[in-house]
Design an enzyme around this catalytic site. Structure first.
Site, PDB file in Angstrom:
ATOM      1  N   ASP A  57      -5.099  12.862   1.169  1.00 64.57           N
ATOM      2  CA  ASP A  57      -5.854  12.706   2.416  1.00 64.57           C
ATOM      3  C   ASP A  57      -5.233  11.703   3.385  1.00 64.57           C
ATOM      4  O   ASP A  57      -4.465  10.830   3.014  1.00 64.57           O
ATOM      5  CB  ASP A  57      -7.312  12.326   2.124  1.00 64.57           C
ATOM      6  CG  ASP A  57      -7.444  11.106   1.214  1.00 64.57           C
ATOM      7  OD1 ASP A  57      -6.530  10.850   0.410  1.00 64.57           O
ATOM      8  OD2 ASP A  57      -8.468  10.413   1.305  1.00 64.57           O
TER       9      ASP A  57
ATOM     10  N   HIS B  60      -2.191   1.725   6.461  1.00 66.68           N
ATOM     11  CA  HIS B  60      -3.389   1.847   7.304  1.00 66.68           C
ATOM     12  C   HIS B  60      -3.132   1.400   8.746  1.00 66.68           C
ATOM     13  O   HIS B  60      -4.015   1.534   9.595  1.00 66.68           O
ATOM     14  CB  HIS B  60      -4.611   1.098   6.732  1.00 66.68           C
ATOM     15  CG  HIS B  60      -5.150   1.718   5.476  1.00 66.68           C
ATOM     16  ND1 HIS B  60      -6.466   1.606   5.062  1.00 66.68           N
ATOM     17  CD2 HIS B  60      -4.545   2.490   4.538  1.00 66.68           C
ATOM     18  CE1 HIS B  60      -6.622   2.256   3.917  1.00 66.68           C
ATOM     19  NE2 HIS B  60      -5.465   2.798   3.582  1.00 66.68           N
TER      20      HIS B  60
ATOM     21  N   GLU C 224      -9.210  10.255  -1.422  1.00 64.31           N
ATOM     22  CA  GLU C 224      -8.991   8.935  -2.023  1.00 64.31           C
ATOM     23  C   GLU C 224      -9.520   7.844  -1.114  1.00 64.31           C
ATOM     24  O   GLU C 224     -10.094   6.864  -1.569  1.00 64.31           O
ATOM     25  CB  GLU C 224      -7.493   8.717  -2.299  1.00 64.31           C
ATOM     26  CG  GLU C 224      -7.210   7.515  -3.208  1.00 64.31           C
ATOM     27  CD  GLU C 224      -7.295   6.164  -2.528  1.00 64.31           C
ATOM     28  OE1 GLU C 224      -7.703   5.178  -3.171  1.00 64.31           O
ATOM     29  OE2 GLU C 224      -6.977   6.069  -1.332  1.00 64.31           O
ATOM     30  N   GLU C 225      -9.311   7.998   0.192  1.00 62.70           N
ATOM     31  CA  GLU C 225      -9.627   6.924   1.147  1.00 62.70           C
ATOM     32  C   GLU C 225     -11.118   6.795   1.415  1.00 62.70           C
ATOM     33  O   GLU C 225     -11.612   5.710   1.680  1.00 62.70           O
ATOM     34  CB  GLU C 225      -8.920   7.197   2.481  1.00 62.70           C
ATOM     35  CG  GLU C 225      -7.406   7.214   2.394  1.00 62.70           C
ATOM     36  CD  GLU C 225      -6.814   5.819   2.286  1.00 62.70           C
ATOM     37  OE1 GLU C 225      -7.582   4.834   2.293  1.00 62.70           O
ATOM     38  OE2 GLU C 225      -5.582   5.721   2.182  1.00 62.70           O
TER      39      GLU C 225
ATOM     40  N   ARG D  86       3.280  -3.761 -12.095  1.00 63.56           N
ATOM     41  CA  ARG D  86       3.126  -4.880 -13.019  1.00 63.56           C
ATOM     42  C   ARG D  86       2.280  -4.421 -14.202  1.00 63.56           C
ATOM     43  O   ARG D  86       1.442  -3.526 -14.053  1.00 63.56           O
ATOM     44  CB  ARG D  86       2.494  -6.097 -12.344  1.00 63.56           C
ATOM     45  CG  ARG D  86       1.078  -5.891 -11.885  1.00 63.56           C
ATOM     46  CD  ARG D  86       0.497  -7.136 -11.227  1.00 63.56           C
ATOM     47  NE  ARG D  86      -0.006  -8.106 -12.164  1.00 63.56           N
ATOM     48  CZ  ARG D  86       0.334  -9.394 -12.145  1.00 63.56           C
ATOM     49  NH1 ARG D  86       1.155  -9.869 -11.239  1.00 63.56           N
ATOM     50  NH2 ARG D  86      -0.170 -10.227 -13.024  1.00 63.56           N
TER      51      ARG D  86
HETATM   52 ZN   LIG Z   1      -5.048   3.745   1.871  1.00 60.33          ZN
HETATM   53 ZN   LIG Z   2      -3.341   5.155  -0.232  1.00 66.64          ZN
END
Ligand SMILES: [Zn+2]
Ligand SMILES: [Zn+2]
Length: 435
Positions: A107, A405, A173-174, A216
């Site tokens: 997305d 973003h 996802e966002e 990590r």
């Molecule tokens: Zn994002």
């Molecule tokens: Zn992302």
């Protein structure tokens, strides 16, 4: 984000790699490399096309169709509309073995692109009732293209693969229009069943050194939770405060008292935590003391037990402060997104793979990152490793690059082959090494 090279860690991890994983590694790497080179032009073309046609969370119709058509053309078993517009492709290797999942999110964001590219997004849409530009400002266009490329690389090596690769292309996802994010929706829709996934890998692009792989062991990205605190007082004239209970003042006291939760009450020597009050809404005019105030919080944590402890302390603080003034309070927490915790043993095992994949660009051990990612839901179902790919132009300073973003976010396509190589090698090495 600041990062430091993980020389010591890498040395320790290299010792842990098994003889089996090393066997024939050179020839296998050369084959993967040859296939990565062969697919790179396509990966760039897909990425540009997806970049020019971004789709908001929950609306990934065109992108998922592109993905499904490609996976079908490669001969994979494809399931579409999994948890929304999610796509799952199954590549069964020529030999029996474990199941490894590779995930890409699809997305875009309600951001108007400010980068001058021939394939710049000019897409407009409506988000929460407001007209917006749409842009792949988090770089998910790269994730989709990289995973489509990885599918092509691995499909070509199908006969020698001991096990199954599950390609997971995730929507939303966002942001989730339904209230349940894309990762969770796909899991509820059986994305990790039939066959059950034994390990999962995911990749995200960041404005870090060109082609570098960043990750990590253990906690990496934070858990993100919102909380809402509603303070109920008693409305009165602004000139006669003694006749009411001032919700504005109580709200201000709660904001101040909450600062002590992280700074005074939790042990932040191991992992940090953040409690931010990002919104404070109360009142309509100067001479009316309102009867309610609403606070909206964002809470970031790296440890599940610490998260629960902080929730309890926020509740106790708000209730105690409100009670002192005769106000009442309601405190609610949203389910949020868990912390992205890289499985320590899996990370150790795959570290040499990442080093071979990144080559000269190197593997960089990241500091903790207080952003969050819903890949963490997949990691709750199977041991997982989430990696970053640096997409800054060669020689540019990551510290001055536009972050994810931003309308100026820029991914240099030259880094994409490292992503395809990393995902391909993670899958192959995992399958060869067994569960
Ligand atoms: Zn994002
Ligand atoms: Zn992302």
């Amino acid at each position: 984000m600041t990062r430091r090279p993980a020389l010591l860690l890498a040395a320790t991890f290299a010792l842990a790699s098994t003889a089996r994983a090393q066997k024939g590694v050179g020839a296998l790497d050369a084959e993967i490399q040859r296939r990565v080179e062969a697919v790179t032009a396509k990966v760039v073309t897909w990425r540009r096309d997806i970049h020019e046609h971004p789709e908001l969370s929950g609306e990934e119709v065109r992108t998922s169709r592109l993905v499904a058509e490609h996976l079908r053309a490669l001969g994979l078993d494809v399931r579409t509309e999994v948890g929304g517009h999610g796509v799952v492709g199954l590549l069964r290797g020529g030999k029996p073995g474990p199941v490894v999942a590779l995930r890409a999110d699809m997305d875009a964001l309600p951001v108007e692109e400010q980068v001058d590219l021939p394939f710049k997004s000019r897409v407009k849409a409506t988000f929460l009732g407001a007209p917006v530009g749409v842009m792949h400002a988090c770089g998910h266009d790269n994730h989709v293209a990289i995973l489509m490329g990885t599918a092509e690389v691995l499909a070509g090596m199908k006969a020698m693969l001991p096990g199954t690769v599950k390609f997971v292309f995730q929507p939303a996802e966002e942001y989730s229009p339904t209230g349940v994010g894309g990762a969770e929706s796909m899991l509820r829709d059986g994305a990790f069943e039939n066959p059950r996934v034994d390990a999962v890998f995911g990749l995200h692009v960041f404005p870090a050194s060109h082609g570098a792989i960043i990750t990590r062991p253990g906690p990496w990205l934070a858990a993100a939770n919102d909380a809402t605190i509603i303070i109920k007082g008693k409305q009165t004239h602004g000139a006669q405060p003694w006749n009411g209970v001032d919700a504005v003042l109580v709200g201000a006291q709660v904001v101040t008292a909450l600062q002590a939760v992280v700074s005074r009450q939790v042990d932040i020597t191991r992992v940090p935590a953040i409690v931010t009050v990002g919104a404070f809404q109360a009142g309509v005019r100067s001479n009316i003391i309102p009867d309610s105030a609403v606070l909206r919080l964002s809470i970031r944590t790296f440890d599940a037990a610490m998260k629960e402890d902080i929730f309890a302390r926020i509740r106790r603080t708000a209730e105690g402060v409100a009670a002192a003034s005769g106000a009442t309070v309601s405190v609610t927490f949203d389910p949020g997104v868990p912390a992205t915790v890289n499985h320590p043993a899996l990370t150790r095992r795959m570290w040499p793979t990442l080093q071979r994949a990144a080559g000269a660009s190197g593997v960089i051990e990241s500091e903790l990152v207080t952003a969050s990612e819903d890949f963490s839901f997949f990691m709750e179902k199977a041991p997982g490793l989430f990696i970053g790919l640096g997409v800054n132009p060669k020689g540019s300073d990551p510290r001055t690059a536009a972050p994810n973003h931003s309308p100026f976010f820029f991914a240099d396509e030259g880094a994409l082959p490292n992503g395809v190589r990393a995902m391909s090698m993670l899958a192959v090495d995992y399958l060869l090494g067994g569960k």
